[in-house]
Design a protein around this motif. Structure first.
Motif, short mmCIF file in Angstrom:
data_model
loop_
_atom_site.label_atom_id
_atom_site.label_comp_id
_atom_site.label_asym_id
_atom_site.label_seq_id
_atom_site.Cartn_x
_atom_site.Cartn_y
_atom_site.Cartn_z
N ASP A 161 36.42 39.51 42.01
CA ASP A 161 35.18 40.00 41.43
C ASP A 161 35.49 40.42 39.99
O ASP A 161 36.27 41.34 39.76
CB ASP A 161 34.64 41.19 42.23
CG ASP A 161 33.21 41.56 41.85
OD1 ASP A 161 32.92 41.62 40.65
OD2 ASP A 161 32.40 41.81 42.76
N ARG A 209 34.10 41.89 36.51
CA ARG A 209 32.97 42.66 36.01
C ARG A 209 33.10 43.07 34.55
O ARG A 209 32.14 43.54 33.95
CB ARG A 209 32.75 43.91 36.87
CG ARG A 209 32.41 43.55 38.30
CD ARG A 209 31.81 44.70 39.07
NE ARG A 209 31.59 44.34 40.46
CZ ARG A 209 31.08 45.14 41.38
NH1 ARG A 209 30.73 46.38 41.05
NH2 ARG A 209 30.90 44.73 42.62
N HIS A 214 35.74 38.36 49.61
CA HIS A 214 35.09 38.58 48.32
C HIS A 214 34.37 39.93 48.27
O HIS A 214 34.39 40.63 47.26
CB HIS A 214 34.09 37.45 48.03
CG HIS A 214 34.71 36.28 47.35
ND1 HIS A 214 34.73 36.13 45.99
CD2 HIS A 214 35.36 35.21 47.86
CE1 HIS A 214 35.35 35.01 45.67
NE2 HIS A 214 35.74 34.43 46.79
N LYS A 215 33.75 40.31 49.37
CA LYS A 215 33.06 41.59 49.43
C LYS A 215 34.04 42.74 49.22
O LYS A 215 33.71 43.76 48.57
CB LYS A 215 32.34 41.74 50.77
CG LYS A 215 31.52 43.01 50.93
CD LYS A 215 30.33 43.04 49.98
CE LYS A 215 29.42 44.22 50.27
NZ LYS A 215 28.32 44.32 49.29
N GLY A 256 34.55 43.25 45.63
CA GLY A 256 33.38 43.88 45.02
C GLY A 256 33.30 45.36 45.28
O GLY A 256 33.06 46.16 44.36
N HIS A 303 35.67 47.68 43.31
CA HIS A 303 35.27 48.07 41.96
C HIS A 303 34.64 49.47 41.94
O HIS A 303 34.66 50.15 40.91
CB HIS A 303 34.28 47.06 41.38
CG HIS A 303 34.92 45.94 40.62
ND1 HIS A 303 35.46 46.11 39.37
CD2 HIS A 303 35.10 44.63 40.93
CE1 HIS A 303 35.93 44.96 38.93
NE2 HIS A 303 35.73 44.05 39.87
#
Length: 346
Positions: free
Chosen positions: A42, A44, A253-254, A257, A260
């Motif tokens: 992820d 950002r 993937h979660k 996320g 973060h």
């Protein structure tokens, strides 16, 4: 448990750095077990430098990683992944594309942080040789502070570095995090002087005032020694969060996320245009989660633990960092400015 990313069985971490003679940079390699691990990412930050992140997209073919590389050197430092790839290829580890030994393509996602010129020489940055050295050094022990990709890391004018943490959640799965703290934002609460990621210890007002003055002077001197064309520093915080739980590719993937969230707790502000904040996630798939309705609760535990361990790893990185004074700048450590926290939950 070591309270480290390597508490996730099968993961190894290696550091290699170059310091002195104009250098202040390094590489950290996270090696997965033979056969790789489910991987996600992820991104950002507004200024990322990455490699092979698209290979981890759940819509694409591979989905597994043989290693993850974190390096200094801005985009130049992506060359460090070549050395890790070569090391893996020699051991026949990678995505198999042919029937004979060595006919593999190692999948090595990588991300870089900005540390150019912090040792004084803009041209000194990681290369394939330094990446190979990090892979060769990989073990279950994870030194923190000014090691690997943390050698040239700076956060809000303070010396940054590498930190790690882990925990075992109630369902039995292990979750670990490793972070290289190199942020535009600050890890320190300006009102209390405590670390955002470890707020239980507060230095006295006199210590806070003296620390603020010394940090301002260090920033001014760094700007004098190595002026930048942009109005403000270039940085990027990088992390790897991992678990031994069995996760789908989407769930992996979660995990990246939600991790973060832990970064946002410990660094403020975060995910700016001049950061390239990137979190990789790994799931080795050795620990089956419960079936039925309790599986959702267990998954939520793992996701929440990713954020918690990453936040704590940030605090550990800053507390382990040591001051640096180079031709490229003056970067005092948190402990030099604020003292040694007693009982801080880091």
């Amino acid at each position: 448990m070591r309270d480290a990313l390597t508490d996730v069985p099968g993961l190894l971490v290696g550091h290699a750095e170059r310091t002195g003679n104009g250098s202040l940079t390094g590489v950290t390699a996270v090696l997965t077990p033979p056969g790789g691990a489910m991987a996600g990412v992820d991104v950002r930050g507004g200024g990322p430098g990455t490699r092979e992140t698209e290979a981890l997209d759940p819509r694409n073919l591979v989905g597994r990683a043989d290693a993850v590389v974190l390096a200094g050197g801005s985009a130049f430092g992506l060359a460090a992944a070549d050395g890790v790839m070569a090391w893996l290829e020699e051991r026949d580890r990678g995505f198999r594309v042919g029937p004979r030994p060595g006919q593999v393509v190692p999948v090595v996602p990588a991300a870089v942080l900005f540390d150019l010129g912090r040792g004084g020489d803009w041209s000194k940055r990681p290369d394939a040789a330094l990446g190979r050295a990090a892979a060769e050094a990989a073990s279950v022990e994870v030194p923190e502070g000014n090691r690997g990709a943390g050698a040239g890391a700076v956060c809000g004018g303070l010396k940054g570095g590498v930190g790690t943490a882990s925990l075992r959640v109630s369902c039995g799965a292990t979750v670990g995090a490793l972070v290289v703290v190199n942020a535009v934002g600050s890890v320190v609460d300006p009102l209390t002087g405590s670390l955002h990621g470890a707020p239980s210890w507060r230095p006295s007002p006199a210590v806070r005032e003296a620390a603020a003055e010394r940090l301002a002077a260090a920033r001014q001197e760094s700007d004098r020694r190595a002026p930048q064309s942009l109005d403000g520093p270039l940085n990027t915080t990088l992390a790897v969060v991992a678990t031994d739980a069995v996760l789908t590719h989407g769930q992996t993937h979660k995990l990246a996320g939600t991790a973060h969230d832990g970064l946002a707790r410990a660094v403020r502000p975060v995910h700016l245009l001049t950061d390239g904040d990137t979190v990789f996630s790994l799931a080795t798939g050795e620990f089956p989660l419960p079936d039925g309705a309790s599986r959702i609760a267990a998954l939520n535990e793992v996701l929440a633990a990713g954020a918690d361990t990453l936040s704590r790893a940030v605090a550990r990185a800053v507390l382990a960092a040591e001051s640096c004074d180079t031709p490229g700048g003056v970067f005092p450590s948190y402990r030099e400015l604020y003292g040694e926290p007693d009982g801080a939950d880091a």
